[in-house]
Design a protein around this motif. Structure first.
Motif, PDB file in Angstrom:
ATOM      1  N   SER A 132       0.828  -1.206   0.000  1.00 54.49           N
ATOM      2  CA  SER A 132       0.000   0.000   0.000  1.00 54.49           C
ATOM      3  C   SER A 132       0.863   1.257   0.000  1.00 54.49           C
ATOM      4  N   GLU A 133       0.218   2.393  -0.316  1.00 56.31           N
ATOM      5  CA  GLU A 133       0.916   3.678  -0.234  1.00 56.31           C
ATOM      6  C   GLU A 133       1.431   3.925   1.183  1.00 56.31           C
ATOM      7  N   LEU A 134       0.696   3.393   2.166  1.00 51.75           N
ATOM      8  CA  LEU A 134       1.067   3.625   3.558  1.00 51.75           C
ATOM      9  C   LEU A 134       2.338   2.872   3.947  1.00 51.75           C
ATOM     10  N   GLN A 135       2.571   1.711   3.345  1.00 52.58           N
ATOM     11  CA  GLN A 135       3.831   1.025   3.595  1.00 52.58           C
ATOM     12  C   GLN A 135       4.994   1.882   3.106  1.00 52.58           C
ATOM     13  N   GLY A 136       4.835   2.452   1.920  1.00 54.52           N
ATOM     14  CA  GLY A 136       5.876   3.334   1.401  1.00 54.52           C
ATOM     15  C   GLY A 136       6.083   4.552   2.280  1.00 54.52           C
ATOM     16  N   MET A 137       5.003   5.037   2.895  1.00 55.86           N
ATOM     17  CA  MET A 137       5.110   6.186   3.784  1.00 55.86           C
ATOM     18  C   MET A 137       5.938   5.836   5.015  1.00 55.86           C
ATOM     19  N   LEU A 138       5.679   4.669   5.606  1.00 58.14           N
ATOM     20  CA  LEU A 138       6.458   4.253   6.775  1.00 58.14           C
ATOM     21  C   LEU A 138       7.941   4.118   6.412  1.00 58.14           C
ATOM     22  N   GLN A 139       8.198   3.578   5.234  1.00 54.67           N
ATOM     23  CA  GLN A 139       9.589   3.435   4.802  1.00 54.67           C
ATOM     24  C   GLN A 139      10.239   4.795   4.600  1.00 54.67           C
ATOM     25  N   SER A 140       9.472   5.750   4.078  1.00 56.60           N
ATOM     26  CA  SER A 140      10.024   7.093   3.877  1.00 56.60           C
ATOM     27  C   SER A 140      10.311   7.786   5.199  1.00 56.60           C
ATOM     28  N   PHE A 141       9.596   7.381   6.256  1.00 58.95           N
ATOM     29  CA  PHE A 141       9.849   7.930   7.589  1.00 58.95           C
ATOM     30  C   PHE A 141      11.096   7.324   8.228  1.00 58.95           C
ATOM     31  N   GLY A 142      11.645   6.286   7.592  1.00 58.80           N
ATOM     32  CA  GLY A 142      12.811   5.611   8.164  1.00 58.80           C
ATOM     33  C   GLY A 142      12.454   4.627   9.254  1.00 58.80           C
ATOM     34  N   LEU A 143      11.196   4.212   9.324  1.00 57.22           N
ATOM     35  CA  LEU A 143      10.764   3.263  10.352  1.00 57.22           C
ATOM     36  C   LEU A 143      11.064   1.836   9.920  1.00 57.22           C
ATOM     37  N   GLU A 144      11.427   1.022  10.870  1.00 61.57           N
ATOM     38  CA  GLU A 144      11.715  -0.377  10.590  1.00 61.57           C
ATOM     39  C   GLU A 144      10.933  -1.337  11.478  1.00 61.57           C
ATOM     40  N   ASN A 145      10.243  -0.804  12.478  1.00 56.50           N
ATOM     41  CA  ASN A 145       9.558  -1.668  13.454  1.00 56.50           C
ATOM     42  C   ASN A 145       8.126  -1.980  13.011  1.00 56.50           C
ATOM     43  N   PHE A 146       7.972  -2.424  11.733  1.00 55.92           N
ATOM     44  CA  PHE A 146       6.630  -2.761  11.285  1.00 55.92           C
ATOM     45  C   PHE A 146       6.656  -4.058  10.477  1.00 55.92           C
ATOM     46  N   GLU A 147       5.499  -4.722  10.465  1.00 54.05           N
ATOM     47  CA  GLU A 147       5.289  -5.899   9.642  1.00 54.05           C
ATOM     48  C   GLU A 147       4.188  -5.584   8.646  1.00 54.05           C
TER      49      GLU A 147
END
Length: 241
Positions: free
Chosen positions: A132-147
């Motif tokens: 989803s677009e939201l997965q890309g958003m989390l990645q752009s935030f530099g977050l890694e603590n997600f599944e």
């Protein structure tokens, strides 16, 4: 599908060409709901009114997202609710806004609301829909603590049973999914929005100018006479528990 102007018979009229529009989209509850392969929901209702204004077929077929996007790119297509992004701005024709949703983190009642990256980083387990677009958003935030999971229903169930501590999704999508599963709405809370995401009725870039003019005029008429507000009222109702 619409043919190029060179391939059109000389006597073809704008009305005749509009009949060749195909209308399809991907399921995205609560905007677009899959009802046995055909579309339902607020975005579908808006699009059907617009299609009627140009004499086009009003049945909206539901297909996988990538197939629908390919059809938009190939031409002669209307799509009910596509996220309007800078990357897509010049690839498609934009007819009218359906709804602007908000990207939020949902947590369970009793947990602290999450409205900042600092707060997100304190959550042990976070989930988002795969691709989803939201997965890309989390990645752009530099977050890694997600599944990632295959569906928003999976995410809602994981949050409800305590398998995750935060669910990153759209406000209306999250509350509609929670309600679909008949979970207590009071158990779900969200923090401040991380972004706003506008969903629009979109068309192929090659739509004839006169067709686009009529579609946009029909959209403006809906906004002015109150039909638009009545149709999206269920989406507005999802902004609060």
């Amino acid at each position: 599908m619409l043919q190029s102007a060179a391939a059109q018979p000389a006597a073809a009229t704008p009305a005749a060409r509009s009949h060749q529009l195909q209308i399809l989209g991907a399921a995205r509850p609560p905007y677009v709901i899959d009802s046995n392969g055909y579309g339902a929901g607020p975005a579908i209702e808006l699009l059907q009114i617009l299609a009627r204004s140009v004499g086009a077929e009003q049945v909206v077929r539901i297909v996988p997202f990538q197939r629908a996007l390919l059809a938009l790119e190939q031409g002669g297509t209307l799509y009910p609710a596509l996220l309007r992004t800078p990357q897509r701005e010049n690839r498609f024709t934009w007819i009218g806004e359906v709804y602007t949703d908000r990207a939020v983190f949902f947590t369970r009642r009793g947990a602290a609301p999450v409205g900042s990256l600092t707060a997100v980083r304190t959550l042990p387990r976070v989930s988002v829909m795969r691709g989803s677009e939201l997965q890309g958003m989390l990645q752009s935030f530099g977050l890694e603590n997600f599944e990632t999971t295959n569906s928003e229903i999976d995410n809602a169930r994981l949050l409800q049973v305590g398998r995750i501590d935060g669910w990153f999704t759209l406000q209306a999508v999250g509350r509609a999914t929670w309600a679909q599963l008949k979970f207590d709405p009071a158990d779900l809370q969200s923090g401040d929005a991380f972004a706003t995401l506008p969903f629009w009725i979109a068309g192929s870039a090659n739509l004839p100018a006169d067709t686009v003019t009529r579609l946009r005029a029909a959209y403006r008429a809906m906004r002015n006479d109150g039909r638009y507000g009545r149709i999206i009222a269920p989406l507005l109702a999802l902004e609060k528990p």
